[in-house]
Enzyme design. Structure first.
Site, mmCIF file in Angstrom:
data_model
loop_
_atom_site.group_PDB
_atom_site.id
_atom_site.type_symbol
_atom_site.label_atom_id
_atom_site.label_comp_id
_atom_site.label_asym_id
_atom_site.label_seq_id
_atom_site.Cartn_x
_atom_site.Cartn_y
_atom_site.Cartn_z
ATOM 1 N N TYR A 54 0.835 -1.199 0.000
ATOM 2 C CA TYR A 54 0.000 0.000 0.000
ATOM 3 C C TYR A 54 0.875 1.257 0.000
ATOM 4 C CZ TYR A 54 -3.751 -3.200 1.493
ATOM 5 O OH TYR A 54 -4.646 -4.237 1.590
ATOM 6 N N HIS A 120 -0.103 -12.059 1.506
ATOM 7 C CA HIS A 120 -1.064 -11.184 0.836
ATOM 8 C C HIS A 120 -1.689 -11.819 -0.402
ATOM 9 C CE1 HIS A 120 -1.848 -6.636 -0.130
ATOM 10 N NE2 HIS A 120 -2.921 -7.358 -0.283
ATOM 11 N N SER A 199 -13.377 -4.752 1.764
ATOM 12 C CA SER A 199 -14.342 -4.123 0.841
ATOM 13 C C SER A 199 -15.779 -4.530 1.154
ATOM 14 C CB SER A 199 -13.999 -4.453 -0.611
ATOM 15 O OG SER A 199 -12.751 -3.904 -0.970
ATOM 16 N N PRO A 200 -16.211 -4.460 2.427
ATOM 17 C CA PRO A 200 -17.590 -4.830 2.754
ATOM 18 C C PRO A 200 -18.607 -3.842 2.190
ATOM 19 C CG PRO A 200 -16.540 -3.833 4.658
ATOM 20 C CD PRO A 200 -15.464 -4.027 3.629
ATOM 21 N N GLY A 202 -18.364 -2.816 -0.886
ATOM 22 C CA GLY A 202 -18.315 -3.024 -2.322
ATOM 23 C C GLY A 202 -17.501 -1.984 -3.071
ATOM 24 N N ARG A 203 -16.374 -1.594 -2.487
ATOM 25 C CA ARG A 203 -15.489 -0.589 -3.095
ATOM 26 C C ARG A 203 -16.254 0.698 -3.403
ATOM 27 N NH1 ARG A 203 -10.847 -3.525 -4.077
ATOM 28 N NH2 ARG A 203 -11.142 -5.765 -4.372
ATOM 29 N N GLY A 204 -17.222 1.008 -2.526
ATOM 30 C CA GLY A 204 -18.015 2.217 -2.662
ATOM 31 C C GLY A 204 -19.354 2.019 -3.329
ATOM 32 N N PHE A 205 -19.579 0.859 -3.937
ATOM 33 C CA PHE A 205 -20.863 0.616 -4.594
ATOM 34 C C PHE A 205 -22.005 0.575 -3.587
ATOM 35 C CE2 PHE A 205 -24.090 -2.506 -6.023
ATOM 36 C CZ PHE A 205 -24.597 -1.789 -7.102
ATOM 37 N N ALA A 207 -22.826 2.171 -1.039
ATOM 38 C CA ALA A 207 -22.901 3.403 -0.258
ATOM 39 C C ALA A 207 -24.119 4.190 -0.735
ATOM 40 C CB ALA A 207 -21.624 4.218 -0.423
#
Length: 337
Positions: A54, A120, A199-200, A202-205, A207
């Site tokens: 990261y 990872h 990503s619970p 959904g990577r912003g989906f 929201a």
């Protein structure tokens, strides 16, 4: 309310530290990133998840700089194998590489021990038993307390666990990505392994409002690595949110909080780690631990988000080739399998 990793109990909603310095566009302002990390501890978020890759080590360094004096207040996870050399990404699961990566991470994190250290990604050139053996050595040396796996399937989990007990398996898991339900959700329960859900949201989906692909920065990984955000697929996914909005209103929470609460409802061994750069979102995500869903609400969400209703593959072909997580049959067909 707290949940277990190894023999440690932590707040059930952690903080994923990827997008502070990595993945979804340019790095955050470092002053703002440090303020976010401090605020996380102040509100009781005591599970922080980062990785060598990261920001090419910068995410780890920021945690060390911002929170080094408060090290006893949080459970710290980082990752190896997927790393960098001369500012280029490398994949190296050899024992000597894992041990060298750990030493470098310890320095950046300004600590003498990492609580949870993940492999990872699978390195297909190195048997998982060899990499797990290196982790066992690091545990004996007191440099890490526990080890885990990330984006691997049941077979590798069981093989690694036979070498030395695995404390956690990290996998993408959300209403929009249900793959852990194929095998590893139950395998983790059976083996006493925590399932850490990245990503619970959904990577912003998942929201409100959902992520807008038209606004993504040119360097945002969602433009290239995650086909569900593509022009041809995204509009087809938006109707999935209709039920989520209705259930969120019933539960008195935001859609993102609903998504986090749903992952927690999938088992007492599931710990979501939503990521954010926004302090208000951090506080909302943390508070999602208090959202309670009824069995009927969970069933409605499960039906609305049944895996085959998602439009587009989870990963690009290159991304899928980098993991060994199980796929549904319809996904195998999408990838030509």
């Amino acid at each position: 309310m707290k949940r277990r990793i190894g023999d440690r109990m932590v707040h059930p909603v952690g903080l994923g530290c990827m997008n502070i310095m990595h993945a979804y566009g340019p790095p955050a302002d470092e002053g703002e990133a440090k303020a976010l990390l401090v605020r996380a501890l102040d509100i009781g978020c005591d599970f922080l998840d980062t990785a060598t890759i990261y920001g090419l080590g910068r995410s780890e360094a920021l945690i060390g700089e911002a929170l080094g004096a408060r090290r006893k207040e949080y459970f710290l996870a980082s990752k190896c194998v997927l790393g960098f050399r001369d500012r280029e990404r490398v994949l190296d699961g050899r024992p000597e590489a894992i041990k060298a990566a750990c030493e470098a991470s310890l320095k950046r994190l300004q600590t003498d021990v990492i609580d949870l250290y993940y492999l990872h990604r699978p390195d297909h050139k190195v048997p998982i038993e060899e990499s797990a053996g290196a982790m066992a050595d690091l545990i004996k040396e007191g440099k890490i307390r526990y080890y885990g796996l990330s984006e691997m399937g049941e077979e590798q989990l069981r093989r690694a666990h036979a070498v030395h007990p695995v404390a956690a398996l990290q996998s993408e898991y959300s209403l929009w990505v249900r793959n852990p339900e194929i095998a590893v959700l139950e395998a983790c329960r059976e083996l006493g392994v925590a399932l850490v859900a990245f990503s619970p949201v959904g990577r912003g989906f998942l929201a409100d409002p959902p992520a807008d692909p038209a606004s993504f920065h040119a360097t945002d990984m969602r433009r290239s690595m995650f086909p569900r955000f593509s022009d041809e697929n995204y509009a087809g996914n938006l109707p999935l949110l209709d039920t989520a909005r209705v259930v969120a209103a019933e539960a008195g929470c935001r859609v993102a909080q609903l998504a986090i609460a749903w992952t927690m409802a999938m088992g007492d061994h599931v710990l979501p780690i939503p990521g954010t750069r926004n302090i208000a979102h951090l506080e909302e995500n943390h508070a999602a631990a208090g959202v309670r869903l009824t069995a009927e609400q969970v069933a409605r969400l499960n039906a609305a988000f049944s895996p085959e209703r998602a439009v587009g593959p989870r990963y690009s072909p290159a991304g899928q080739a980098s993991v060994t997580t199980e796929m549904f049959d319809f996904e195998k067909r999408q990838h030509g399998g």
